[in-house]
Design a protein around this motif. Structure first.
Motif, PDB file in Angstrom:
ATOM      1  N   GLU A 174      30.410  53.136  32.988  1.00 55.85           N
ATOM      2  CA  GLU A 174      31.176  52.264  32.101  1.00 55.85           C
ATOM      3  C   GLU A 174      32.438  51.673  32.728  1.00 55.85           C
ATOM      4  OE1 GLU A 174      30.275  51.699  28.804  1.00 55.85           O
ATOM      5  OE2 GLU A 174      28.432  52.773  29.269  1.00 55.85           O
ATOM      6  N   ASP A 175      33.095  52.443  33.605  1.00 52.38           N
ATOM      7  CA  ASP A 175      34.363  51.967  34.142  1.00 52.38           C
ATOM      8  C   ASP A 175      34.635  52.510  35.538  1.00 52.38           C
ATOM      9  OD1 ASP A 175      35.173  54.603  33.720  1.00 52.38           O
ATOM     10  OD2 ASP A 175      36.208  54.132  31.869  1.00 52.38           O
ATOM     11  N   VAL A 176      35.672  51.924  36.147  1.00 51.41           N
ATOM     12  CA  VAL A 176      36.121  52.319  37.481  1.00 51.41           C
ATOM     13  C   VAL A 176      37.633  52.552  37.389  1.00 51.41           C
ATOM     14  CG1 VAL A 176      36.369  51.575  39.889  1.00 51.41           C
ATOM     15  CG2 VAL A 176      34.315  50.956  38.601  1.00 51.41           C
ATOM     16  N   VAL A 177      38.099  53.662  37.948  1.00 50.34           N
ATOM     17  CA  VAL A 177      39.537  53.956  37.976  1.00 50.34           C
ATOM     18  C   VAL A 177      39.968  54.049  39.432  1.00 50.34           C
ATOM     19  CG1 VAL A 177      41.352  55.581  37.323  1.00 50.34           C
ATOM     20  CG2 VAL A 177      39.413  55.212  35.787  1.00 50.34           C
ATOM     21  N   ALA A 198      32.195  45.432  35.386  1.00 49.62           N
ATOM     22  CA  ALA A 198      32.150  43.988  35.645  1.00 49.62           C
ATOM     23  C   ALA A 198      33.451  43.516  36.313  1.00 49.62           C
ATOM     24  CB  ALA A 198      31.907  43.224  34.349  1.00 49.62           C
ATOM     25  N   GLY A 199      34.591  44.030  35.861  1.00 44.31           N
ATOM     26  CA  GLY A 199      35.867  43.685  36.485  1.00 44.31           C
ATOM     27  C   GLY A 199      35.932  44.174  37.916  1.00 44.31           C
ATOM     28  N   ALA A 200      35.429  45.379  38.164  1.00 42.47           N
ATOM     29  CA  ALA A 200      35.408  45.921  39.528  1.00 42.47           C
ATOM     30  C   ALA A 200      34.520  45.070  40.431  1.00 42.47           C
ATOM     31  CB  ALA A 200      34.933  47.369  39.513  1.00 42.47           C
ATOM     32  N   ARG A 201      33.409  44.566  39.896  1.00 39.79           N
ATOM     33  CA  ARG A 201      32.537  43.689  40.686  1.00 39.79           C
ATOM     34  C   ARG A 201      33.242  42.389  41.045  1.00 39.79           C
ATOM     35  NH1 ARG A 201      27.840  45.471  37.199  1.00 39.79           N
ATOM     36  NH2 ARG A 201      26.770  46.956  38.553  1.00 39.79           N
ATOM     37  N   ARG A 202      34.005  41.824  40.108  1.00 47.42           N
ATOM     38  CA  ARG A 202      34.752  40.597  40.399  1.00 47.42           C
ATOM     39  C   ARG A 202      35.821  40.860  41.458  1.00 47.42           C
ATOM     40  NH1 ARG A 202      34.746  40.339  34.831  1.00 47.42           N
ATOM     41  NH2 ARG A 202      36.998  40.667  34.741  1.00 47.42           N
ATOM     42  N   LEU A 203      36.515  42.001  41.347  1.00 51.89           N
ATOM     43  CA  LEU A 203      37.523  42.370  42.342  1.00 51.89           C
ATOM     44  C   LEU A 203      36.863  42.548  43.704  1.00 51.89           C
ATOM     45  CD1 LEU A 203      40.383  43.190  43.185  1.00 51.89           C
ATOM     46  CD2 LEU A 203      39.847  45.504  42.393  1.00 51.89           C
ATOM     47  N   HIS A 204      35.735  43.230  43.743  1.00 48.85           N
ATOM     48  CA  HIS A 204      35.002  43.442  44.992  1.00 48.85           C
ATOM     49  C   HIS A 204      34.614  42.101  45.627  1.00 48.85           C
ATOM     50  CE1 HIS A 204      31.246  43.977  47.302  1.00 48.85           C
ATOM     51  NE2 HIS A 204      31.900  45.006  47.785  1.00 48.85           N
ATOM     52  N   ALA A 205      34.091  41.177  44.819  1.00 47.15           N
ATOM     53  CA  ALA A 205      33.679  39.873  45.336  1.00 47.15           C
ATOM     54  C   ALA A 205      34.866  39.116  45.922  1.00 47.15           C
ATOM     55  CB  ALA A 205      33.009  39.055  44.240  1.00 47.15           C
ATOM     56  N   LEU A 206      36.011  39.150  45.247  1.00 48.37           N
ATOM     57  CA  LEU A 206      37.193  38.448  45.735  1.00 48.37           C
ATOM     58  C   LEU A 206      37.720  39.094  47.012  1.00 48.37           C
ATOM     59  CD1 LEU A 206      39.259  36.209  45.385  1.00 48.37           C
ATOM     60  CD2 LEU A 206      40.561  37.744  43.916  1.00 48.37           C
ATOM     61  N   LEU A 207      37.813  40.420  47.045  1.00 48.69           N
ATOM     62  CA  LEU A 207      38.269  41.111  48.253  1.00 48.69           C
ATOM     63  C   LEU A 207      37.311  40.866  49.408  1.00 48.69           C
ATOM     64  CD1 LEU A 207      39.476  44.506  46.755  1.00 48.69           C
ATOM     65  CD2 LEU A 207      40.903  42.666  47.678  1.00 48.69           C
ATOM     66  N   ASP A 208      36.018  40.883  49.135  1.00 55.27           N
ATOM     67  CA  ASP A 208      35.015  40.631  50.164  1.00 55.27           C
ATOM     68  C   ASP A 208      35.188  39.222  50.731  1.00 55.27           C
ATOM     69  OD1 ASP A 208      32.685  41.538  51.639  1.00 55.27           O
ATOM     70  OD2 ASP A 208      31.554  40.053  50.481  1.00 55.27           O
ATOM     71  N   GLN A 209      35.412  38.255  49.864  1.00 52.58           N
ATOM     72  CA  GLN A 209      35.604  36.871  50.299  1.00 52.58           C
ATOM     73  C   GLN A 209      36.859  36.742  51.157  1.00 52.58           C
ATOM     74  OE1 GLN A 209      35.807  34.164  47.028  1.00 52.58           O
ATOM     75  NE2 GLN A 209      35.890  32.350  48.306  1.00 52.58           N
ATOM     76  N   ILE A 210      37.916  37.411  50.768  1.00 54.93           N
ATOM     77  CA  ILE A 210      39.177  37.347  51.516  1.00 54.93           C
ATOM     78  C   ILE A 210      39.032  38.014  52.877  1.00 54.93           C
ATOM     79  CG2 ILE A 210      41.548  38.242  51.578  1.00 54.93           C
ATOM     80  CD1 ILE A 210      41.524  37.871  48.477  1.00 54.93           C
ATOM     81  N   LEU A 211      38.416  39.179  52.918  1.00 52.11           N
ATOM     82  CA  LEU A 211      38.337  39.951  54.152  1.00 52.11           C
ATOM     83  C   LEU A 211      37.281  39.444  55.121  1.00 52.11           C
ATOM     84  CD1 LEU A 211      38.836  43.490  52.631  1.00 52.11           C
ATOM     85  CD2 LEU A 211      40.519  42.090  53.842  1.00 52.11           C
TER      86      LEU A 211
END
Length: 109
Positions: free
Chosen positions: A33-36, A65-78
């Motif tokens: 359900e979530d990521v901390v 879903a929020g963690a996936r969006r964060l992952h996608a953005l960090l992946d794009q940046i890195l």
């Protein structure tokens, strides 16, 4: 969708707290359900017990879903181009993800 709905929405950001804490260590706890995310500036040794401690200064919880969006953005940046100037932390950050701070206005003293 109407033309009005297709236009990019301008969002103003207001920081409740403007200070930033450095994090070199992090812990991740996840369920279906979530990521901390727990952030720490680094390990410390407790002189009294001799134990090594990881003091956590910030915890952030988000949906998967929020963690996936964060992952996608960090992946794009890195993954950015390797020819980006050294030390340029913004070299390949997509324009919509960049912080845009207002220009300071000079006021007479």
């Amino acid at each position: 969708m109407s033309q009005k709905e297709n236009q990019t929405r301008q969002v103003r950001i207001r920081y409740a707290e403007t200070s930033a804490l450095y994090a070199s260590q992090f812990l991740v706890n996840a369920t279906g359900e979530d990521v901390v995310l727990s952030f720490s500036s680094g390990y410390l040794s407790d002189p009294a017990s001799g134990e090594t401690l990881l003091p956590v200064h910030t915890r952030i919880a988000m949906s998967v879903a929020g963690a996936r969006r964060l992952h996608a953005l960090l992946d794009q940046i890195l993954k950015g181009p390797s020819d980006a100037p050294a030390g340029d932390g913004r070299g390949n950050i997509p324009e919509p993800a960049r912080a845009h701070l207002p220009k300071a206005e000079d006021k007479p003293a």
